[in-house]
Design an enzyme around this catalytic site. Structure first.
Site, PDB file in Angstrom:
ATOM      1  N   TYR A 186       1.706   8.467  -9.111  1.00 43.02           N
ATOM      2  CA  TYR A 186       0.843   9.495  -8.522  1.00 43.02           C
ATOM      3  C   TYR A 186       1.495  10.862  -8.684  1.00 43.02           C
ATOM      4  O   TYR A 186       2.723  10.989  -8.591  1.00 43.02           O
ATOM      5  CB  TYR A 186       0.598   9.156  -7.033  1.00 43.02           C
ATOM      6  CG  TYR A 186      -0.383  10.067  -6.326  1.00 43.02           C
ATOM      7  CD1 TYR A 186      -1.612  10.381  -6.910  1.00 43.02           C
ATOM      8  CD2 TYR A 186      -0.074  10.611  -5.086  1.00 43.02           C
ATOM      9  CE1 TYR A 186      -2.500  11.222  -6.274  1.00 43.02           C
ATOM     10  CE2 TYR A 186      -0.967  11.448  -4.432  1.00 43.02           C
ATOM     11  CZ  TYR A 186      -2.185  11.755  -5.035  1.00 43.02           C
ATOM     12  OH  TYR A 186      -3.058  12.591  -4.405  1.00 43.02           O
TER      13      TYR A 186
ATOM     14  N   TYR B 126       1.496  13.014   1.548  1.00 46.55           N
ATOM     15  CA  TYR B 126       2.028  11.840   0.845  1.00 46.55           C
ATOM     16  C   TYR B 126       3.519  11.782   1.156  1.00 46.55           C
ATOM     17  O   TYR B 126       4.364  12.135   0.346  1.00 46.55           O
ATOM     18  CB  TYR B 126       1.771  11.978  -0.656  1.00 46.55           C
ATOM     19  CG  TYR B 126       1.867  10.691  -1.447  1.00 46.55           C
ATOM     20  CD1 TYR B 126       0.875   9.717  -1.346  1.00 46.55           C
ATOM     21  CD2 TYR B 126       2.937  10.454  -2.312  1.00 46.55           C
ATOM     22  CE1 TYR B 126       0.941   8.546  -2.086  1.00 46.55           C
ATOM     23  CE2 TYR B 126       3.007   9.285  -3.061  1.00 46.55           C
ATOM     24  CZ  TYR B 126       2.005   8.345  -2.941  1.00 46.55           C
ATOM     25  OH  TYR B 126       2.079   7.187  -3.689  1.00 46.55           O
TER      26      TYR B 126
HETATM   27  P1  NAI Z   1      -4.087  -1.581  -3.077  1.00 47.07           P
HETATM   28  O1  NAI Z   1      -4.062  -1.700  -1.604  1.00 47.07           O
HETATM   29  O2  NAI Z   1      -5.229  -2.206  -3.813  1.00 47.07           O
HETATM   30  O3  NAI Z   1      -2.768  -2.141  -3.752  1.00 47.07           O
HETATM   31  C1  NAI Z   1      -1.492  -2.136  -3.176  1.00 47.07           C
HETATM   32  C2  NAI Z   1      -1.044  -3.582  -3.111  1.00 47.07           C
HETATM   33  O4  NAI Z   1       0.346  -3.675  -2.858  1.00 47.07           O
HETATM   34  C3  NAI Z   1      -1.741  -4.377  -2.015  1.00 47.07           C
HETATM   35  O5  NAI Z   1      -2.402  -5.493  -2.597  1.00 47.07           O
HETATM   36  C4  NAI Z   1      -0.588  -4.846  -1.148  1.00 47.07           C
HETATM   37  O6  NAI Z   1      -0.812  -6.126  -0.613  1.00 47.07           O
HETATM   38  C5  NAI Z   1       0.544  -4.856  -2.145  1.00 47.07           C
HETATM   39  N1  NAI Z   1       1.896  -4.868  -1.589  1.00 47.07           N
HETATM   40  C6  NAI Z   1       2.426  -4.047  -0.648  1.00 47.07           C
HETATM   41  N2  NAI Z   1       3.702  -4.375  -0.407  1.00 47.07           N
HETATM   42  C7  NAI Z   1       3.997  -5.424  -1.227  1.00 47.07           C
HETATM   43  C8  NAI Z   1       5.162  -6.223  -1.425  1.00 47.07           C
HETATM   44  N3  NAI Z   1       6.285  -5.999  -0.742  1.00 47.07           N
HETATM   45  N4  NAI Z   1       5.112  -7.225  -2.330  1.00 47.07           N
HETATM   46  C9  NAI Z   1       3.974  -7.464  -3.021  1.00 47.07           C
HETATM   47  N5  NAI Z   1       2.846  -6.747  -2.873  1.00 47.07           N
HETATM   48  C10 NAI Z   1       2.858  -5.733  -1.976  1.00 47.07           C
HETATM   49  O7  NAI Z   1      -4.023  -0.009  -3.365  1.00 47.07           O
HETATM   50  P2  NAI Z   1      -3.962   0.868  -4.694  1.00 47.07           P
HETATM   51  O8  NAI Z   1      -4.182   2.251  -4.231  1.00 47.07           O
HETATM   52  O9  NAI Z   1      -4.840   0.337  -5.745  1.00 47.07           O
HETATM   53  O10 NAI Z   1      -2.449   0.758  -5.162  1.00 47.07           O
HETATM   54  C11 NAI Z   1      -2.012   0.243  -6.396  1.00 47.07           C
HETATM   55  C12 NAI Z   1      -1.043   1.216  -7.048  1.00 47.07           C
HETATM   56  O11 NAI Z   1      -1.765   2.403  -7.424  1.00 47.07           O
HETATM   57  C13 NAI Z   1       0.088   1.667  -6.134  1.00 47.07           C
HETATM   58  O12 NAI Z   1       1.283   1.780  -6.896  1.00 47.07           O
HETATM   59  C14 NAI Z   1      -0.372   3.052  -5.711  1.00 47.07           C
HETATM   60  O13 NAI Z   1       0.699   3.883  -5.328  1.00 47.07           O
HETATM   61  C15 NAI Z   1      -1.003   3.516  -7.010  1.00 47.07           C
HETATM   62  N6  NAI Z   1      -1.855   4.706  -6.915  1.00 47.07           N
HETATM   63  C16 NAI Z   1      -2.919   4.734  -6.043  1.00 47.07           C
HETATM   64  C17 NAI Z   1      -3.712   5.862  -5.946  1.00 47.07           C
HETATM   65  C18 NAI Z   1      -4.887   5.895  -5.010  1.00 47.07           C
HETATM   66  O14 NAI Z   1      -5.439   6.958  -4.745  1.00 47.07           O
HETATM   67  N7  NAI Z   1      -5.340   4.753  -4.500  1.00 47.07           N
HETATM   68  C19 NAI Z   1      -3.445   7.075  -6.753  1.00 47.07           C
HETATM   69  C20 NAI Z   1      -2.327   6.918  -7.677  1.00 47.07           C
HETATM   70  C21 NAI Z   1      -1.561   5.793  -7.718  1.00 47.07           C
END
Ligand code: NAI
Length: 286
Positions: free
Chosen positions: A172, A182
């Protein structure tokens, strides 16, 4: 045969991991998922009950098949690392072999090798605290779950990745520009992830012919993002100020990941690819 992908960080159908899985499946890949242990039960029962069937539909009308879902907690590298309170926690006790090392071993046993590794997970317990108020514990947890987890997973998966394989993570813009809200060291964790992308591209490229890239994605209303608390504001800001004035869909990030994972991107490694409607290129909002 088609390619095999392991996507770590899918626990519902709203996030980037799910969308990436779909784009890879649409391109013919076999899909394995790594799901955070405390979220595993509800994810698997929702899958079984057909709750995700609508969002499993691929462009050709078929449903995305998920070959196997592995429980995973990416903050623990091996069983010796797991503290007593987690081991005996009732959300963990029902699952087995969910440390990084054990998941890689299970995938090796079940399938032999993979071609694509995706890291789509992040966690920072103090994300809603400004950096100036972040504790050492919160900062180190953010780095552990969001940055070192990638190093550890790649460390254990690279030996079972076929040459020409590729890995992708999600980052991000807060790593390089000030994004108030953030917090908790999450901006630092993303900066580490991007720097590690370059170093790991060198090491994994030389040693295993594996490419390593990260996608800097624009704002998406995922479960994780809603927990931060400012996602609607970030989406509106982007629609108002980005060169492309539309809401970013998870599918657009999924498609970019499918490109990066494909032979079309065979010379691309060590890069940060912006998939954000161009917002990163703006100097001022207009
Ligand atoms: P999401 O909630 O779909 O995905 C995050 C996942 O990480 C969840 O499924 C959660 O269960 C898992 N998780 C957390 N701790 C964990 C651990 N210790 N071991 C295994 N799994 C774990 O949300 P999102 O937003 O799709 O996130 C996916 C990636 O995208 C992340 O790296 C996030 O930082 C990145 N991202 C998200 C943005 C947004 O606006 N949603 C923008 C830019 C990057």
């Amino acid at each position: 045969r088609g390619k095999r992908a392991f996507i770590a960080g899918v626990a519902d159908d709203n996030g980037y991991g799910w969308a990436i899985a779909k784009s890879l499946a649409a391109a013919g890949a076999e899909i394995l998922l790594g799901t955070w242990v405390p979220a595993l039960n509800i994810f698997e029962s929702s899958l079984r009950r057909g709750k995700f069937d609508e969002s499993r539909v691929l462009p050709d009308g078929s449903l995305m098949e998920i070959t196997k879902v592995y429980p995973l907690d990416a903050v623990f590298d091996c069983p010796e690392d797991v503290p007593e309170d987690i081991r005996t926690n009732k959300r963990y006790a029902g699952s087995a072999k969910w440390t990084v090392q054990e998941v890689a071993e299970s995938v090796k046993q079940d399938f032999g090798s993979i071609d694509i590794f995706v890291h789509s997970l992040a966690n920072g317990p103090e994300v809603s605290k400004p950096l100036l108020q972040t504790s050492r514990y919160g900062y180190l947890q953010a780095i552990s779950a969001s940055s070192y987890s990638f190093i550890s997973l790649l460390q254990h998966f690279v030996p079972i990745m076929n040459p020409g394989g590729c890995s992708i993570s999600l980052t991000y813009i807060a790593s390089e520009r000030i994004i108030p809200g953030y917090g908790g060291g999450m901006s630092s964790a993303k900066a580490a992830l991007e720097s590690d992308t370059r170093v790991l591209a060198f090491e994994a490229g030389r040693k295993h012919k594996v490419r390593v890239n990260t996608i800097s994605a624009g704002p998406l209303r995922s479960r994780a993002a809603k927990a931060i608390g400012f996602i609607d504001m970030m989406i509106n800001y982007s629609i108002e100020n980005a060169p492309l004035q539309k809401e970013l869909s998870a599918e657009e990030v999924g498609n970019a990941a499918a490109f990066l994972a494909s032979p079309l991107a065979s010379a691309i490694t060590g890069t940060v690819l912006y998939v954000d409607n161009g917002l990163q290129a703006m100097g001022v909002g207009v």
